[in-house]
Design an enzyme around this catalytic site. Structure first.
Site, short mmCIF file in Angstrom:
data_model
loop_
_atom_site.label_atom_id
_atom_site.label_comp_id
_atom_site.label_asym_id
_atom_site.label_seq_id
_atom_site.Cartn_x
_atom_site.Cartn_y
_atom_site.Cartn_z
N ASN A 215 0.64 -1.25 0.12
CA ASN A 215 0.06 -0.04 -0.02
C ASN A 215 0.87 1.07 0.06
OD1 ASN A 215 0.67 0.66 2.99
ND2 ASN A 215 -0.32 -1.42 3.23
N ASP A 284 -3.87 -6.73 4.88
CA ASP A 284 -4.92 -7.66 5.79
C ASP A 284 -4.66 -9.03 5.03
OD1 ASP A 284 -5.93 -5.68 7.49
OD2 ASP A 284 -6.95 -4.69 5.65
N LYS A 294 9.50 -16.33 -11.43
CA LYS A 294 8.51 -15.21 -11.98
C LYS A 294 7.26 -15.76 -12.74
CE LYS A 294 8.91 -11.32 -14.90
NZ LYS A 294 9.47 -10.45 -16.08
N PRO A 310 -2.82 -12.37 10.20
CA PRO A 310 -3.07 -12.05 11.63
C PRO A 310 -3.14 -10.69 11.77
CG PRO A 310 -0.98 -12.97 11.62
CD PRO A 310 -1.33 -12.98 9.99
N ILE A 312 -2.31 -7.95 13.95
CA ILE A 312 -1.10 -7.91 14.90
C ILE A 312 -1.36 -7.18 16.25
CG2 ILE A 312 1.17 -6.68 15.24
CD1 ILE A 312 1.55 -6.87 12.19
N LYS A 342 -13.23 0.30 15.33
CA LYS A 342 -11.94 -0.58 15.37
C LYS A 342 -11.56 -0.40 16.84
CE LYS A 342 -10.66 -0.61 10.62
NZ LYS A 342 -9.80 0.05 9.47
N LYS A 346 -11.06 -4.03 18.30
CA LYS A 346 -9.74 -4.73 18.47
C LYS A 346 -9.34 -4.69 20.07
CE LYS A 346 -8.38 -3.78 13.61
NZ LYS A 346 -7.24 -3.97 12.92
O1 PMT Z 1 2.98 6.15 6.47
P1 PMT Z 1 2.32 7.35 6.29
O2 PMT Z 1 2.41 7.77 4.72
O3 PMT Z 1 2.89 8.65 6.80
O4 PMT Z 1 0.63 7.14 6.47
C1 PMT Z 1 0.15 7.09 7.54
C2 PMT Z 1 -0.90 5.92 7.77
C3 PMT Z 1 -2.05 6.45 6.95
C4 PMT Z 1 -0.29 4.90 7.45
C5 PMT Z 1 -1.28 6.24 9.35
O5 PMT Z 1 -1.71 7.44 9.63
C6 PMT Z 1 -2.47 4.99 9.57
O6 PMT Z 1 -3.70 5.48 9.57
N1 PMT Z 1 -1.98 3.76 9.78
C7 PMT Z 1 -3.04 2.68 10.01
C8 PMT Z 1 -3.31 2.36 8.44
C9 PMT Z 1 -4.31 0.87 8.48
O7 PMT Z 1 -4.11 0.20 7.76
O8 PMT Z 1 -5.11 1.14 9.27
P2 PMT Z 1 -6.10 -0.19 9.59
O9 PMT Z 1 -7.55 0.58 9.60
O10 PMT Z 1 -5.97 -1.11 8.21
O11 PMT Z 1 -5.91 -0.83 10.67
C10 PMT Z 1 -6.37 -0.54 12.01
C11 PMT Z 1 -5.18 -0.77 13.08
O12 PMT Z 1 -5.10 -2.31 13.09
C12 PMT Z 1 -3.73 -0.20 12.83
O13 PMT Z 1 -3.25 0.29 13.98
C13 PMT Z 1 -2.99 -1.11 12.21
O14 PMT Z 1 -1.63 -0.78 12.31
C14 PMT Z 1 -3.52 -2.55 12.80
N2 PMT Z 1 -3.57 -3.52 11.88
C15 PMT Z 1 -4.03 -3.78 10.83
C16 PMT Z 1 -4.09 -4.85 10.02
C17 PMT Z 1 -3.36 -5.93 10.69
N3 PMT Z 1 -3.27 -7.10 9.93
N4 PMT Z 1 -2.51 -5.83 11.88
C18 PMT Z 1 -2.70 -4.56 12.33
O15 PMT Z 1 -1.99 -4.60 13.50
#
Ligand code: PMT
Length: 409
Positions: A215, A284, A294, A310, A312, A342, A346
């Site tokens: 991403n 995800d 390849k 998973p 995290i 969330k 979570k």
């Molecule tokens: O890195 P930059 O370019 O500065 O951009 C910053 C950002 C947009 C990445 C940051 O501000 C941000 O929003 N980070 C979370 C991005 C995200 O993917 O959020 P989410 O809604 O998918 O996940 C929610 C939370 O679960 C997050 O704390 C994420 O780290 C955590 N997560 C998600 C999926 C996963 N498999 N494991 C996790 O721990």
């Protein structure tokens, strides 16, 4: 949280200069204490010091190569002596022998340690250790007075029975007293003593050796939090996905690529932290299997089978005991509502919700902080920004500290 009286040593750079004396053995415990308090310790030994304890021992304890030669081409290729002179927040000479104090007072630069002292602007603390008659000798008294007038901190010596059989002043202070004296030389940062772990950047999930799913996360938000937390005195571990940013000063970084690697890096060190901040945009899903060669272009369409990674932050939040858990949510719509969902789902203590497309890669952010109130299902919020990520990172850390302290009461 690290013990309060040594908390100001977190993130400090201490150059331990060892000179020849039987008290050199105490430096093993001293180094251990400084490192446990979160300092980075580099050891410089005079030739005489190496007669009392080996550089190898001090290297093993400090985790850094020991410097003992002024003209050592290998060492200069690593951290040269001028760089080493600029590096420390404090130079601690322990044990400081009578001979070394005399050479220092005379401004000599005949070996690496005296050269460093002349070249460095760092504050200097001296822990004298010598026979009581040598300590009381007018020549040593004068040297100590000269060094005190130049601004050196004189720590001790203690009085009592000595290794040579004499009794009187000249015994080096105990390691715990020296660590304590060093800690009192630093004023505490506002996050001093707090151990914070931060994930940042994207993860990459391999499709084949040349392609991956990822991403747009640049890591800027997570790195800004790491830099600001370390500058405020926190001990910071940064678990970073692949980004093009330099690791901030005084931050311990662990580099990973995939979500599974990020999870195991987090599990390996989460217990040593008070606060976890999940800023990383973790993929995800990952391909069910990464093809070993390849994939060749053939049909007009192709299917990719994905499996869920998973979660995290949810995994860590489900552990007992666990640190304070702070999450982020990047959303394209219903930012606050999805963020609140969330936070609950979570099991987090605090969450920062931000709009995804305008935040990824940008130097700016506008985030809504969300946390649970005391009433049933009540969610409290506070908007931060729009402003530069460093400024908002400081506001976020301030709220994290407030929530952390509230939870401790
Ligand atoms: O890195 P930059 O370019 O500065 O951009 C910053 C950002 C947009 C990445 C940051 O501000 C941000 O929003 N980070 C979370 C991005 C995200 O993917 O959020 P989410 O809604 O998918 O996940 C929610 C939370 O679960 C997050 O704390 C994420 O780290 C955590 N997560 C998600 C999926 C996963 N498999 N494991 C996790 O721990």
């Amino acid at each position: 949280m690290a013990s309060n009286n040594l908390a100001t040593l977190a993130n400090k750079r201490i150059l331990l200069g060892m000179t020849g004396g039987i008290a050199a053995y105490k430096c093993a415990e001293l180094t251990r204490l400084l490192i446990k308090a979160g300092s980075d310790v580099r050891v410089v030994m005079t030739k005489a010091a190496t007669e009392f304890i080996t550089p190898l021992t001090m290297q093993a304890l400090s985790g850094n190569r020991v410097h003992h030669e002024l003209l050592d081409a290998d060492a200069e290729a690593g951290m040269g002596h001028i760089e080493l002179a600029r590096w420390p927040d404090l130079i601690l000479i322990a044990p400081a022998s009578a001979d070394f104090l005399a050479r220092m007072a005379a401004g000599q630069a005949g070996d690496l340690l005296t050269t460093l002292l002349l070249a460095s602007k760092a504050p200097v603390a001296l822990a004298p250790a010598m026979n009581q008659a040598m300590w009381l000798n007018p020549a040593t008294r004068e040297n100590i007075e000269t060094l005190r007038l130049r601004g050196c901190h004189i720590l001790g010596p203690d009085s009592g029975s000595q290794a040579c059989g004499d009794t009187g002043p000249g015994r080096m202070l105990e390691p715990v007293e020296l660590a304590d004296a060093c800690a009192r030389m630093f004023s505490p940062g506002w996050l001093s003593g707090l151990r914070i772990m931060i994930t940042a950047g994207p993860t990459r999930e391999a499709i084949d050796p040349v392609r991956f799913i990822s991403n747009h996360s640049s890591g800027k938000m997570g790195y800004a939090l790491a830099a600001e937390a370390a500058a405020a005195g926190a001990q910071v571990t940064l678990i970073s996905g692949p980004v093009a940013l330099a690791v901030p000063d005084r931050v311990q970084a662990v580099h990973v690529t995939t979500a599974l690697e990020m999870l195991s890096a987090c599990l390996a060190c989460v217990d040593a932290h008070d606060v976890f901040i999940g800023v990383a945009a973790v993929a995800d899903y990952r391909p069910v299997e990464a093809v070993s060669h390849k994939i060749k272009k053939a049909a007009e369409t192709m299917e990719l089978s994905l499996v869920r990674n998973p979660d995290i932050i949810a995994t860590l939040a489900g552990r007992t005991p666990r640190p304070m858990m702070v999450g982020f949510a990047a959303e394209t719509d219903n930012v606050t509502a999805y963020g609140a969902d969330k936070l609950r789902r979570k099991g987090l203590d605090l969450l920062f919700a931000n709009e995804a497309t305008s935040t990824f890669g940008s130097d700016y952010v506008c985030a809504t902080a969300l946390w649970r109130g005391t009433e049933h299902d009540q969610i409290l919020s506070n908007v931060m920004g729009p402003a530069g990520k460093s400024l908002v990172a400081r506001q976020m850390l301030s709220l994290i500290q407030t929530r952390w302290l509230a939870a401790k009461q």
